[in-house]
Design a protein around this motif. Structure first.
Motif, PDB file in Angstrom:
ATOM      1  N   HIS A 172     -51.493  19.244 -19.080  1.00 25.57           N
ATOM      2  CA  HIS A 172     -52.763  19.320 -19.789  1.00 25.57           C
ATOM      3  C   HIS A 172     -53.848  19.633 -18.770  1.00 25.57           C
ATOM      4  CE1 HIS A 172     -55.889  17.220 -22.612  1.00 25.57           C
ATOM      5  NE2 HIS A 172     -56.053  18.527 -22.534  1.00 25.57           N
ATOM      6  N   TYR A 178     -55.882  24.194 -21.621  1.00 27.31           N
ATOM      7  CA  TYR A 178     -54.568  24.369 -22.237  1.00 27.31           C
ATOM      8  C   TYR A 178     -53.745  23.098 -22.126  1.00 27.31           C
ATOM      9  CZ  TYR A 178     -52.515  25.216 -17.578  1.00 27.31           C
ATOM     10  OH  TYR A 178     -52.097  25.100 -16.263  1.00 27.31           O
ATOM     11  N   LYS A 179     -52.773  22.995 -23.041  1.00 26.98           N
ATOM     12  CA  LYS A 179     -51.835  21.886 -23.063  1.00 26.98           C
ATOM     13  C   LYS A 179     -50.474  22.450 -23.456  1.00 26.98           C
ATOM     14  CE  LYS A 179     -53.013  17.871 -24.905  1.00 26.98           C
ATOM     15  NZ  LYS A 179     -53.301  16.818 -25.936  1.00 26.98           N
ATOM     16  N   HIS A 189     -56.900  23.405 -36.613  1.00 28.71           N
ATOM     17  CA  HIS A 189     -57.661  22.971 -35.447  1.00 28.71           C
ATOM     18  C   HIS A 189     -58.860  23.901 -35.264  1.00 28.71           C
ATOM     19  CE1 HIS A 189     -53.969  20.778 -34.750  1.00 28.71           C
ATOM     20  NE2 HIS A 189     -53.316  21.927 -34.802  1.00 28.71           N
ATOM     21  N   ARG A 198     -58.857  25.051 -30.753  1.00 30.36           N
ATOM     22  CA  ARG A 198     -57.697  25.607 -30.055  1.00 30.36           C
ATOM     23  C   ARG A 198     -56.836  26.476 -30.973  1.00 30.36           C
ATOM     24  NH1 ARG A 198     -55.593  20.007 -30.760  1.00 30.36           N
ATOM     25  NH2 ARG A 198     -53.708  20.119 -32.021  1.00 30.36           N
ATOM     26  N   GLU A 202     -52.618  27.923 -31.086  1.00 29.65           N
ATOM     27  CA  GLU A 202     -51.323  27.435 -30.621  1.00 29.65           C
ATOM     28  C   GLU A 202     -50.286  28.553 -30.683  1.00 29.65           C
ATOM     29  OE1 GLU A 202     -51.803  22.880 -32.327  1.00 29.65           O
ATOM     30  OE2 GLU A 202     -50.472  24.260 -33.377  1.00 29.65           O
ATOM     31  N   TRP A 222     -46.058  28.580 -30.779  1.00 32.66           N
ATOM     32  CA  TRP A 222     -44.853  27.772 -30.915  1.00 32.66           C
ATOM     33  C   TRP A 222     -43.649  28.630 -30.535  1.00 32.66           C
ATOM     34  CZ3 TRP A 222     -44.249  23.237 -34.526  1.00 32.66           C
ATOM     35  CH2 TRP A 222     -45.470  22.601 -34.752  1.00 32.66           C
ATOM     36  N   GLU A 257     -44.723  23.908 -27.547  1.00 28.57           N
ATOM     37  CA  GLU A 257     -46.012  24.244 -28.135  1.00 28.57           C
ATOM     38  C   GLU A 257     -47.008  24.468 -27.006  1.00 28.57           C
ATOM     39  OE1 GLU A 257     -48.353  22.101 -31.593  1.00 28.57           O
ATOM     40  OE2 GLU A 257     -48.900  21.239 -29.666  1.00 28.57           O
ATOM     41  N   GLN A 272     -50.929  25.114 -26.374  1.00 28.30           N
ATOM     42  CA  GLN A 272     -52.275  25.088 -26.950  1.00 28.30           C
ATOM     43  C   GLN A 272     -53.237  25.718 -25.950  1.00 28.30           C
ATOM     44  OE1 GLN A 272     -53.198  20.973 -27.657  1.00 28.30           O
ATOM     45  NE2 GLN A 272     -51.451  20.664 -28.993  1.00 28.30           N
ATOM     46  N   ARG A 273     -54.201  26.491 -26.466  1.00 28.00           N
ATOM     47  CA  ARG A 273     -55.208  27.096 -25.600  1.00 28.00           C
ATOM     48  C   ARG A 273     -56.522  27.149 -26.364  1.00 28.00           C
ATOM     49  NH1 ARG A 273     -54.644  29.267 -20.775  1.00 28.00           N
ATOM     50  NH2 ARG A 273     -56.302  30.596 -20.050  1.00 28.00           N
ATOM     51  N   CYS A 299     -58.264  20.886 -25.886  1.00 29.37           N
ATOM     52  CA  CYS A 299     -56.911  20.678 -26.421  1.00 29.37           C
ATOM     53  C   CYS A 299     -56.674  19.177 -26.541  1.00 29.37           C
ATOM     54  CB  CYS A 299     -55.880  21.330 -25.509  1.00 29.37           C
ATOM     55  SG  CYS A 299     -56.064  23.109 -25.381  1.00 29.37           S
TER      56      CYS A 299
END
Length: 140
Positions: free
Chosen positions: A16, A27-28, A45, A48, A50, A52, A121, A123-124, A128
């Protein structure tokens, strides 16, 4: 890695990074393990996007889509509107498949298979955080 248990399975945060508050550089990265017959909530969301990636097993991703942006050829896959003029498109994802979820897009993952589905996953966004979530069709 800490394991966070959920009703649908569990997740682990791999990395993270918190960026600046005015740019899209946070990001995460998470490992998700979705148990057979389980679904995450129908959610979106605001801070962010995502991506996948299905690593093991398979799932069905329900994606909210504005009917005005869906090509005519794909409109046969749309369901009835679920509010806010959004339709849903069900996309099956097998091992190695990727799916991008845009900022503000409704989405819900379901594991209809017989084995645990392992997803990475990514995330950006501008943030996040786990509290950046709106759920719909949730029974209180």
């Amino acid at each position: 890695m800490e394991q966070v248990n959920k009703s649908w399975g569990y997740y682990q945060v791999i990395k993270h990074v918190t960026g600046s508050a005015d740019s899209f550089d946070s990001y995460k990265i998470k490992n998700l393990y979705i148990n057979p017959g389980q679904s995450l909530s129908d959610q979106r969301h605001f801070k962010r996007a995502e991506t996948w990636i299905v690593m093991e097993g398979g799932l069905e991703m329900k994606l909210g889509i504005d009917s005005n942006t869906v090509p005519l050829i794909e409109q046969q896959y749309l369901t009835e509107p679920e509010g806010e003029d959004q339709y849903s498109y069900y996309r099956p994802l097998g091992e190695g498949a990727m799916c991008h979820v845009n900022l503000g897009q409704w989405h819900q993952a379901t594991n209809n298979g017989d084995s645990v589905c392992y997803v990475i996953e990514i995330q950006r966004g501008i943030a996040c955080e786990e509290d950046d979530i709106e759920r719909r069709n949730v029974e209180e």
